[in-house]
Design a protein around this motif. Structure first.
Motif, PDB file in Angstrom:
ATOM      1  N   ALA A 277      -5.135  -5.206   6.851  1.00 47.58           N
ATOM      2  CA  ALA A 277      -3.810  -4.576   6.917  1.00 47.58           C
ATOM      3  C   ALA A 277      -3.357  -4.500   8.369  1.00 47.58           C
ATOM      4  O   ALA A 277      -4.175  -4.355   9.275  1.00 47.58           O
ATOM      5  CB  ALA A 277      -3.877  -3.175   6.321  1.00 47.58           C
ATOM      6  N   GLU A 278      -2.042  -4.609   8.565  1.00 44.85           N
ATOM      7  CA  GLU A 278      -1.508  -4.516   9.929  1.00 44.85           C
ATOM      8  C   GLU A 278      -1.162  -3.089  10.315  1.00 44.85           C
ATOM      9  O   GLU A 278      -1.269  -2.721  11.475  1.00 44.85           O
ATOM     10  CB  GLU A 278      -0.264  -5.411  10.069  1.00 44.85           C
ATOM     11  CG  GLU A 278      -0.634  -6.879  10.093  1.00 44.85           C
ATOM     12  CD  GLU A 278       0.578  -7.793  10.236  1.00 44.85           C
ATOM     13  OE1 GLU A 278       1.705  -7.280  10.428  1.00 44.85           O
ATOM     14  OE2 GLU A 278       0.372  -9.015  10.137  1.00 44.85           O
ATOM     15  N   ALA A 279      -0.728  -2.304   9.345  1.00 48.72           N
ATOM     16  CA  ALA A 279      -0.233  -0.969   9.701  1.00 48.72           C
ATOM     17  C   ALA A 279      -1.308   0.108   9.619  1.00 48.72           C
ATOM     18  O   ALA A 279      -1.065   1.247   9.986  1.00 48.72           O
ATOM     19  CB  ALA A 279       0.949  -0.605   8.814  1.00 48.72           C
ATOM     20  N   GLY A 280      -2.495  -0.235   9.143  1.00 51.24           N
ATOM     21  CA  GLY A 280      -3.583   0.740   9.081  1.00 51.24           C
ATOM     22  C   GLY A 280      -3.195   1.984   8.299  1.00 51.24           C
ATOM     23  O   GLY A 280      -2.607   1.890   7.222  1.00 51.24           O
ATOM     24  N   ASP A 281      -3.491   3.136   8.873  1.00 49.91           N
ATOM     25  CA  ASP A 281      -3.293   4.384   8.155  1.00 49.91           C
ATOM     26  C   ASP A 281      -1.819   4.726   7.930  1.00 49.91           C
ATOM     27  O   ASP A 281      -1.502   5.602   7.133  1.00 49.91           O
ATOM     28  CB  ASP A 281      -3.964   5.543   8.916  1.00 49.91           C
ATOM     29  CG  ASP A 281      -5.474   5.380   8.932  1.00 49.91           C
ATOM     30  OD1 ASP A 281      -5.982   4.600   8.093  1.00 49.91           O
ATOM     31  OD2 ASP A 281      -6.133   6.014   9.774  1.00 49.91           O
ATOM     32  N   ALA A 282      -0.920   4.042   8.639  1.00 55.49           N
ATOM     33  CA  ALA A 282       0.512   4.352   8.487  1.00 55.49           C
ATOM     34  C   ALA A 282       1.081   3.750   7.210  1.00 55.49           C
ATOM     35  O   ALA A 282       2.182   4.107   6.786  1.00 55.49           O
ATOM     36  CB  ALA A 282       1.290   3.835   9.694  1.00 55.49           C
ATOM     37  N   SER A 283       0.354   2.824   6.570  1.00 55.71           N
ATOM     38  CA  SER A 283       0.937   2.078   5.453  1.00 55.71           C
ATOM     39  C   SER A 283       1.322   2.951   4.264  1.00 55.71           C
ATOM     40  O   SER A 283       2.340   2.711   3.637  1.00 55.71           O
ATOM     41  CB  SER A 283      -0.038   1.002   4.970  1.00 55.71           C
ATOM     42  OG  SER A 283       0.304  -0.239   5.524  1.00 55.71           O
ATOM     43  N   GLY A 284       0.498   3.946   3.949  1.00 54.44           N
ATOM     44  CA  GLY A 284       0.750   4.741   2.749  1.00 54.44           C
ATOM     45  C   GLY A 284       2.089   5.453   2.807  1.00 54.44           C
ATOM     46  O   GLY A 284       2.906   5.351   1.895  1.00 54.44           O
ATOM     47  N   ALA A 285       2.343   6.157   3.901  1.00 52.54           N
ATOM     48  CA  ALA A 285       3.589   6.921   4.017  1.00 52.54           C
ATOM     49  C   ALA A 285       4.793   5.984   4.094  1.00 52.54           C
ATOM     50  O   ALA A 285       5.835   6.242   3.492  1.00 52.54           O
ATOM     51  CB  ALA A 285       3.533   7.826   5.246  1.00 52.54           C
ATOM     52  N   ARG A 286       4.652   4.866   4.822  1.00 46.10           N
ATOM     53  CA  ARG A 286       5.801   3.958   4.944  1.00 46.10           C
ATOM     54  C   ARG A 286       6.128   3.292   3.608  1.00 46.10           C
ATOM     55  O   ARG A 286       7.292   3.115   3.263  1.00 46.10           O
ATOM     56  CB  ARG A 286       5.541   2.905   6.026  1.00 46.10           C
ATOM     57  CG  ARG A 286       6.780   2.098   6.306  1.00 46.10           C
ATOM     58  CD  ARG A 286       6.712   1.343   7.604  1.00 46.10           C
ATOM     59  NE  ARG A 286       5.590   0.419   7.619  1.00 46.10           N
ATOM     60  CZ  ARG A 286       5.304  -0.383   8.636  1.00 46.10           C
ATOM     61  NH1 ARG A 286       6.048  -0.362   9.711  1.00 46.10           N
ATOM     62  NH2 ARG A 286       4.276  -1.189   8.579  1.00 46.10           N
TER      63      ARG A 286
END
Ligand SMILES: [Zn+2]
Length: 298
Positions: A277-286
């Protein structure tokens, strides 16, 4: 701001605010309360903070688990099982939200903004405390945001990969699900089985090159996860599998899984590309924010 996403995790709840270019402009994080009414209050406070400047901003909430046909949550890591969580959040905040399974939120975010960009069929796979998953076709989620479409972690692992292993009861109530072996706790179970030692996934990552029995556990984990990816190929033939979650951070995981998939896949048939994944932990909220934004556009 364009949309707000809340990532509802077992230990933290984080609200993230996104601008018109989908850049993160502000965030706020609190510990996850361990009873349901305090959980609703915490969500209510974060939503009030998020929409203070823009009351009608779309709000998406991503969380692990599934919803029953009558809207009751089934979730292992939130104190919300059997509660009508979407109904209760809407009552708490006196407004609308889009509720997204965390695997679906991750897949959508990576397909639109991350490592799945430009591919037709993307499988997002979170390998962490559990196994979360979601699939997208040309940047759109397959199934409703909270449906079980793509929930590959709760398919039973076949005898071909687990006949020598104990049958594990999964947190979902079924037996021998892929998740029971492929999650972080699952990897620790494999290490206990082969080495007799209680090891965390990070211990296993450190010791696999030094201990033959820990290496056996790692190879079995790669075999099981590769079989899960091949199982998904027979159903949806993803062009790309995007990995997230704590286990995706183990050094060499992409190469080891690609080798394991090559060993087990049908000869001369196209394999999915496996990427981080590129966004790491930010992916879920985005992903949750984007699902809410799309709903707002209808
Ligand atoms: Zn299960």
């Amino acid at each position: 701001m364009t949309a707000v996403g809340l990532d509802l995790g077992g230990s933290k709840i984080e609200a993230q605010i996104f601008d018109a270019d989908w850049a993160l402009t502000d965030k706020r994080r609190v510990d996850t309360p361990q009873n349901y009414h305090a959980l609703l209050n915490a969500i209510g406070d974060l939503v009030a903070w998020s929409k203070a400047d823009q009351p009608n901003v779309p709000i998406g909430i991503g969380a692990a688990g599934v919803l029953s046909a009558d809207g009751r949550a089934l979730t292992a890591n939130l104190p919300a099982t059997n509660y009508k969580i979407v109904h209760d959040i809407r009552a708490q905040i006196d407004g609308g939200i889009v509720y997204v399974n965390d695997g679906r939120a991750f897949a959508l975010s990576e397909a639109v903004f991350g490592a799945g960009r430009g591919h037709d069929m993307t499988l997002g796979l979170i390998l962490g405390t559990g196994v979360g998953a979601g699939m997208t076709w040309r940047g759109e989620l397959v199934g409703e945001p909270h449906s079980i479409a793509g929930e590959i972690g709760h398919v039973a692992a076949p005898l071909s990969v687990c006949r020598d292993l104990p049958v594990i009861e999964c947190g979902c109530g079924r037996s021998a699900c892929y998740e029971a072996y492929a999650s972080g706790p699952g990897l620790s179970r494999l290490a206990l089985h082969y080495s007799g030692e209680t090891l965390s996934p990070m211990d296993i990552a450190d010791q696999k090159s030094k201990s033959p029995s820990v290496q056996m556990a790692w190879e079995k984990w790669c075999e099981i996860v590769s079989e899960m990816i091949i199982t998904s190929s027979f159903h949806i033939a993803p062009d790309v599998v995007v990995l997230g979650g704590g286990l995706s951070k183990i050094a060499g995981v992409i190469d080891d899984l690609a080798i394991a998939v090559d060993k087990r896949a049908l000869a001369n048939v196209k394999r999915p590309k496996i990427v981080l994944a590129e966004a790491g932990d930010a992916s879920g909220a985005r992903g949750a924010a984007y699902a809410a934004y799309l709903k707002g556009q209808v």
